[in-house]
Every structure is written in C-alpha cells, then in structure tokens.
Design an enzyme around this catalytic site. Structure first.
Site, mmCIF file in Angstrom:
data_model
loop_
_atom_site.group_PDB
_atom_site.id
_atom_site.type_symbol
_atom_site.label_atom_id
_atom_site.label_comp_id
_atom_site.label_asym_id
_atom_site.label_seq_id
_atom_site.Cartn_x
_atom_site.Cartn_y
_atom_site.Cartn_z
ATOM 1 N N HIS A 77 0.841 -1.202 0.000
ATOM 2 C CA HIS A 77 0.000 0.000 0.000
ATOM 3 C C HIS A 77 0.878 1.256 0.000
ATOM 4 C CE1 HIS A 77 -3.579 2.422 1.341
ATOM 5 N NE2 HIS A 77 -2.604 3.186 1.816
ATOM 6 N N GLU A 78 1.871 1.293 0.894
ATOM 7 C CA GLU A 78 2.721 2.477 1.000
ATOM 8 C C GLU A 78 3.661 2.584 -0.209
ATOM 9 O OE1 GLU A 78 1.582 4.277 3.081
ATOM 10 O OE2 GLU A 78 0.672 2.944 4.539
ATOM 11 N N HIS A 81 2.019 4.342 -3.050
ATOM 12 C CA HIS A 81 2.101 5.795 -2.863
ATOM 13 C C HIS A 81 3.475 6.302 -3.299
ATOM 14 C CE1 HIS A 81 -1.641 6.513 -0.789
ATOM 15 N NE2 HIS A 81 -1.339 5.761 0.243
ATOM 16 N N ASP A 88 -4.964 7.278 -1.659
ATOM 17 C CA ASP A 88 -5.864 6.440 -0.869
ATOM 18 C C ASP A 88 -7.267 6.436 -1.452
ATOM 19 O OD1 ASP A 88 -4.038 5.585 1.124
ATOM 20 O OD2 ASP A 88 -4.174 7.544 2.083
#
Length: 814
Positions: A77-78, A81, A88
């Site tokens: 997830h990170e 980014h 998000d």
C-alpha cells in the site's frame, strides 16, 4: 490483475535504522500519527513521492496488524504511494456520500466491499445518527465483513484477507469522494500504475512469475559518525575571487555546519592531487586547524579524476571503505582529463557525492555523478552578493535523527552600498544555541553594530576578524535571546562595496526541535515541454507549520532570475491544503543551470501547526465476523504550536533547463483542482482558486462551466454537459479566490445530485485541462431519513485487556 508479491507471505527481519535521504525511514512515532504507517506524498498523480515512514513498534508489535493489515500488504500500500503516485481510496473526512441513485454509501473502492455501519456508544452498537443533510454523523463508522468476495483494493483496505489487487476500471468506484478520484481524474489505481507511473513502460511487458521469488535481502548501513571529504578545485581558473569564495564558504562549513564528532578530510586537485588533511575528528581545536589548511592559491590544469581518486582514499582511512561517506566536490571548469572515464568507479565507491559547479563551463558529468550517488548538484557563482557558495556549503547538513543538533540557516543576504547595510532578524523560541553572525566584505571591514532584543550591543571588537578571508564572525554566547535582533554595517569606504550576512543557529533546547525548511524541485531537468514545480516544506518535528510567507528565488547561471511566492492552498501546483508544503509552478523556462533558494519571510501573527495525514494505510475500527472491534485508535494529543515570528533560509538542489533552439515555451492555464459546489434552495454556488494565463501566472481570458446529473457525462464527455452562462463572470488574477452563483435553467428535484466542472482559456485560446469534479445534492429535510444499514440485532460484548490497558471489544452476532 496485479497480485501482491510474497512480501506478505514471509515476514522479514527488521532493523531499526534512520537515514534522512532514504526511501523508507524507520523512526520514532510521529507526534500526531503515532504508529500509523504513512507516506510523505508531495507531488501529483503518477509521480514518485518522498519516503515511507514506519515505526519500530509497527514492525515489531503484532497487536497493530488487525487494524492496519499484514505488514507485507501494508508495505505494498505504501510502496504504491511512494513509487507509483497513487492515492488512498478512503476518506476519513468524508466517510459516507450520496450516490447517484440516492443511496448512502461508504467511501470505498470497490463498492463490492461489503459491511455495515453503526456507532459504538458505551460499548453498545446503535443506529447511526444523521447530520442536517441526512448523512451519517462523524461518529458513524463502517465495519467491513471479515469474509469478502472481492480482491480489491489494496489502496482502500489492505487489512482484508481477500484483498490481493489494485482496483481496475471494471471495479473502480468513480463516485467515491476519495483522494484517488480527486487527484487522478477518477482513474483506477491500476490504470495510473500501468499508464502514468515511472514504471509504466516496464509494466507493459510484465509476466507472471514462474516460481516463487527469492527472499528479499536487505543491507543496513548505520553511520556511527559522519565521514566527509572536501575535494577542492585549485586549478588556474580558480584564481582571484573564486579561490577566495572557496575559502569563505568552506570556513563556514567547517566552523558552523559540520557536526561535533564527524570526521573531515580535505583534498585539493589541479594538475595533480594532494591530501591537505587526513580524516580529522571534529572536536576541540580541530575546526580551526582544518580551516588554517584550506588552499589560498590556484594554478595548473583540472584533472578531476585524480582528485576524486585521492578523495576516496581519504574516506577509506577510518574503515577501509567509502560506502555511506560524503564527498563535497567543487570545481569551476571542464575537466582536463576524461571525467566520464572515472564516473563508474565514483558511483561504485558507495560514497554520496555532492557536486558544486562554479561557472558556465563546469562539466555536465557533475549532474550525473550527484544523481547516481544520491548526492546534491548545486550551482554557485562567484558573485559575493548572491552568497551562493556559502549557501551551498551550508546546505550540506546531516543528522542521525536528532534534529536538535542540526545547524539551521536563518539568514543569507547581501547588498552593495556606499553607506549602511541594515536589517532585522527575528530569533524564535525554537533556536538560539550556537548562534553565529558571519559578515563577508569585498575590500575593507565595515563598522558593525548588532543589538539584541534587550538592548545588548555587539560591535567589531567582539568579533573574530580574518583579514585574509575578509570575514567578521560573532558567536553569541549561550542561548541567543528570542526576539528581533537589529544589525547595522557601515561601509567606511567612499565607494560602494558588497557585503553579505549569514546567520546560523541551533535548537534552543534538547527537547524542542527547531522549525525547519527544506526546498526542492519536482524534477532536476526539463526540456521546457511542461512547467516545473517548486516545493518548500516548513515543519517542526515533522508537524506542518501553517501560515508562513515563503519566497523562492530561482537564478540561472546565465543571469536570469525569478522570484516566486509559494502557496499552501491546495490549488494549482499545491497538492494538499494546509500540509506545510508550499508550492508553485515555475513556467518561465529559459535554458540554463539554476540555483534554488527559499526564504521564510517574517510576518506578524501566530504560525500554527496542523497534523493532517494525507497518505497511509487505513485504520479499520473492526470487522463483522460476527462483529469484532479493534483497539480504539489513540486520540491525537499534539497541541498547535505558536512559534511566533521566525525566519529561515534553505538551499535546494540545482536543476537544469534545456529548451531546444527555436522553441518558445507557452503554457495553457493550470488545471483547477479545488472546485467546490453548494446549493441553497435552487441557487448553485461555486468557488475555486483562479488559475493564470500561463499555469498560475497572469489572468485567464474566460471560464467554461458545465454541469450534468450524470457523473460519466461530465467526466468523459465534458463538451456534452450543460453549459452555464458566465458572461457576468470576470476572471481574477491567478491564486485569488473565485466565486460564482447561478440558477439552473431547469428545476432540480429534491435528492438530485449534480456534477460540475470548469475549463479555462487564455488569450491565445489555449485551454486548461478540465477541473476536478464538484458534486452537490439538493436536499430538503424530510421526517424520514434515507435507508441506512442497521447494526446487528443481538450483541454480546466481552472485554479483553491487553498491554497498555487498552480494551478490545469483541461483539458476536447470534
């Protein structure tokens, strides 16, 4: 479908390491975010971000896994980014919204994620209450079903077992008011990754793995003490003012910037190279000893590879390796030797090579060398008033994570005058230790008067004067008084002479981190095809500082200069409002090498911090298994800091603009990114930040506003949406607030959702991209609220006590 890698299948041994320039930082908890993983995401959709932040507790404490998800999936997830610039797919400020079919929906992607929403009051699940628009109140929370049928989406809720993929267009929820839709034109995360990210070309040939990937290997480097070598050009072209500027700037670095306990060596090069000083520990008289050895004469040719090779030998004196050590490599000319031939060995040395180019003829390999070793490339001229070389050396700070030990540059200014050179500098409460005023003059020492806020005066008799380097230095004893300090320097000569003032300081107390400023560009090279973006981050202990007045100066080595006031308004170049990151487009692109200098200008009024987290894994309050609550998220206890008047100066890495000959850069208005809509009775109210003739400079010629009842119409076919008569709308100058209201020509029924967008046009008929989409629902209160999911009918509550006396409520449905 993008499948999450084996990272979540095998936990890796985690080491606690801090590195300011790393892509992944493992550090103590953020004052506001605590143990929440997050990414510092400054740039736009599809652009790489700054770093991922994890805490040791998150990596070692399994109690947090239920709320955020397995570490491997959280890392993915990170990473999305960080590497691919997606956002998000939840929105904690707008957790629910009205869909086009007039149903209340949780903000999520995809809509196939099932669950219920309700409030927990005193341990009991109750029906959600509503605000005056019949949306659930802020106390209402969405609880997903533990067992799901959908595999998407990693950017929404990586804590769900079934989630193994990013949303693609087929299951992407374009209606949700989440950051991904707002920043990426309602595109699915998978679309951004495969079509717009830095890896888009490589991903087109991506094939499924034929076997399980090997276990990742990590090499962790922890610097015990900083090791740095100054490699200085003393060739013939450095004669005169250039060798003097080198002495002045290097002196300030050795006396004020480099930290206690570091090891410093010095090498000079021209036709051959010589070691001026082997590695020397910075303690006691070492600073002045090193300063006394700085070169003051120049002659010979420019054999750069010879200097680099000897510099690496100096760096190896402590542990037989240069890996992780720092080089500050300064030169003003084209290499006499073939510097390209030693580029590979320089990169393979493992050293971080910071390069400084003085003059127009410095080799372009300096840029490549810095980029490939994670160093900085900085342009500096010999002009005294610009103070660029001093600023360059002052920017080479390093920290082991203790921000209170860093040297902060408060002021860097210069003037040419026949009389007085006056000014005021506020020293705020976060700094004051090791405060130094350094004056550099052109020909003869000025008369000096420096007054503390209490009235105490310092003159040249209390300063250290070095006539050889033409500097006067005042070290304020103890901790400098907070408040406005006044300085006056009088030129005793009958003709004008140049003078500069550099003021540095450190934290006033060990327990109060100073306000800091960091400056950077969104890219380090441009061909003029699109504007660049200037960023300045103003923070205290990672908490954003708001309301600052920030000025960036971009100066080319060809003489062109541009001053830009940076904004934190969430419009144009600025990605998020009130995150302490001030931004602005740089659109007047003219070929040259540019230096970047950012100043925070003092102003009246409190400067207060905020603690918004824009990119990170979602905290999930619980799951419906039956219903299981996770530990309650700790309340934020950070108090807004009033630091008062303060001043800072920061130098960013230099960048290169190379516009092809015969090409004139001309840009359309910037995309409007903060369009908002409200409705009162039948009147529509729109507001946004005005773009400019060229991105965010000047004034646009006109606006084209359109609306539709259907999101896909406004999103995919703007020209077919209903136009609004804007003849009475007169555009304002860029960055000002625009407001416009109108009555639709057709009646709007209660419960109808409308969608709005704007396109602006300049005098040359160049059109902006279509704005973000603003939506509003006409709402007339009625006695009966819309249908809303009900909580389980029968609940049994059990309380389990865990470490730190946090109670977990587990609820079961029968």
């Amino acid at each position: 479908m993008v499948i999450i890698s084996a990272l979540h299948k095998k936990l890796l041994e985690i080491f606690h390491v801090f590195q300011l320039q790393a892509n992944i930082i493992i550090d103590s908890p953020h004052p506001a975010y605590r143990d929440e993983p997050y990414v510092k995401q400054m740039k736009g959709c599809g652009e790489e971000s700054e770093y991922i932040h994890f805490t040791p507790n998150f990596l070692l404490n399994d109690n947090l896994l239920n709320a955020y998800g397995p570490r491997g999936k959280v890392f993915v997830h990170e990473w999305a980014h960080l590497r691919w610039g997606v956002f998000d797919e939840y929105n904690e400020k707008e957790p629910f919204y009205f869909s086009q079919n007039q149903q209340i929906q949780p903000t999520r992607c995809s809509t196939q994620v099932s669950g219920h929403w309700f409030e927990i009051i005193n341990g009991h699940a109750t029906l959600c209450r509503y605000d005056d628009t019949w949306l659930p109140t802020k106390e209402c929370q969405f609880f997903p079903d533990k067992d799901q049928k959908t595999s998407a989406s990693v950017m929404y809720m990586p804590s769900l077992d079934s989630v193994t993929a990013f949303c693609h267009e087929g299951d992407h929820n374009i209606e949700a008011p989440n950051t991904q839709n707002q920043k990426c034109d309602n595109k699915a995360t998978r679309t951004v990754i495969f079509q717009h990210s830095v890896d888009k070309d490589a991903l087109q040939t991506l094939k499924p793995l034929q076997s399980a990937p090997p276990a990742p290997k990590f090499t962790v480097i922890q610097r015990r003490s900083r090791v740095v070598c100054l490699i200085l050009d003393v060739s013939g072209s450095m004669q005169g003012q250039r060798i003097l500027r080198l002495q002045q700037a290097a002196t300030i670095f050795l006396r004020e910037i480099v930290e206690e306990g570091a090891y410093v060596g010095i090498v000079k090069f021209s036709t051959s190279a010589d070691i001026i000083s082997s590695l020397t520990k910075i303690e006691g008289y070492a600073r002045e000893s090193l300063i006394s050895k700085l070169p003051d004469t120049a002659s010979g040719s420019t054999n750069m590879c010879t200097g680099l090779k000897l510099g690496f030998e100096v760096l190896q004196q402590d542990d037989k390796s240069a890996v992780g050590d720092d080089v500050i490599f300064l030169t003003d000319g084209e290499a006499t030797d073939d510097i390209q031939s030693c580029l590979k060995s320089a990169v393979n040395s493992g050293a971080i090579i910071n390069t400084i180019a003085m003059g127009l003829s410095a080799s372009n390999v300096l840029v490549t060398m810095a980029n490939q070793t994670d160093g900085k490339f900085i342009v500096a001229d010999e002009n005294l008033i610009s103070n660029q070389l001093v600023d360059a050396f002052s920017s080479f700070t390093m920290s082991d994570g203790d921000l209170t030990k860093l040297t902060i540059q408060l002021v860097s200014t210069g003037s040419s005058t026949t009389g007085w050179f006056n000014g005021t500098v506020p020293i705020d409460r976060t700094v004051g230790n090791s405060t130094t005023f350094t004056i550099i003059y052109e020909r003869s020492a000025p008369t000096v008067s420096i007054h503390a806020p209490s009235g105490s005066a310092y003159d040249q008799t209390r300063m250290t004067h070095n006539a050889a380097t033409k500097t006067l230095t005042l070290n304020i004893p103890g901790t400098a008084e907070p408040g406005d300090w006044r300085y006056s320097f009088f030129n005793t000569e009958s003709t004008a002479q140049a003078m500069t003032l550099t003021i540095t300081s450190r934290a006033a107390r060990d327990d109060v981190p100073p306000v800091m400023v960091k400056a950077q560009m969104n890219q380090l090279a441009s061909d003029g095809s699109k504007p660049m973006v200037v960023f300045a981050e103003v923070s205290q202990n990672h908490v954003p500082v708001l309301g600052a007045k920030v000025m960036a100066t971009l100066q080319s080595d060809t003489g062109y200069s541009e001053d830009l006031f940076l904004l934190d308004n969430g419009a144009g170049a600025d990605n998020f409002k009130n995150d302490g990151i001030y931004s602005r487009y740089f659109a007047k692109l003219i070929s040259g090498r540019y230096s970047l200098k950012v100043r925070v200008i003092p102003q009246e009024g409190a400067i207060r911090g905020s603690h918004n987290r824009n990119s990170g894994a979602l905290y999930v309050p619980g799951y419906i298994v039956d219903v299981q609550l996770n530990p309650q998220k700790p309340p934020v206890s950070v108090q807004s800091a009033d630091v008062g008047r303060f001043i800072r100066t920061a130098t960013g890495e230099s960048f290169v603009v190379n516009v092809p000959k015969g090409v004139t850069t001309k840009f359309p208005p910037a995309k409007i990114t903060d369009l908002r809509a409200k409705i009162q009775v039948d009147t529509i109210f729109l507001s946004w930040t005005a773009p400019g003739e060229d991105f965010d400079f000047g004034t646009v010629e006109s606006y084209d506003i359109r609306w539709s009842k259907h999101l896909k119409t406004i999103l995919y076919n703007f020209r077919n949406a209903t136009p609004v008569n804007t003849s009475a709308l007169h555009p304002q100058e860029a960055t000002l607030d625009e407001q416009f209201s109108f009555l639709p020509e057709v009646a709007i029924k209660n419960g109808t959702t409308l969608f709005f967008a704007i396109q602006s046009q300049d005098k040359q008929a160049l059109k902006s991209e279509v704005s973000n989409i603003a939506q509003v629902t006409k709402f007339v209160p009625s006695p009966k609220p819309p249908e809303i999911s009900e909580p389980p009918l029968k609940l049994i509550i059990s309380i389990v006590t865990i470490a730190c006396a946090v109670a977990i409520l587990a609820l079961f449905i029968f």
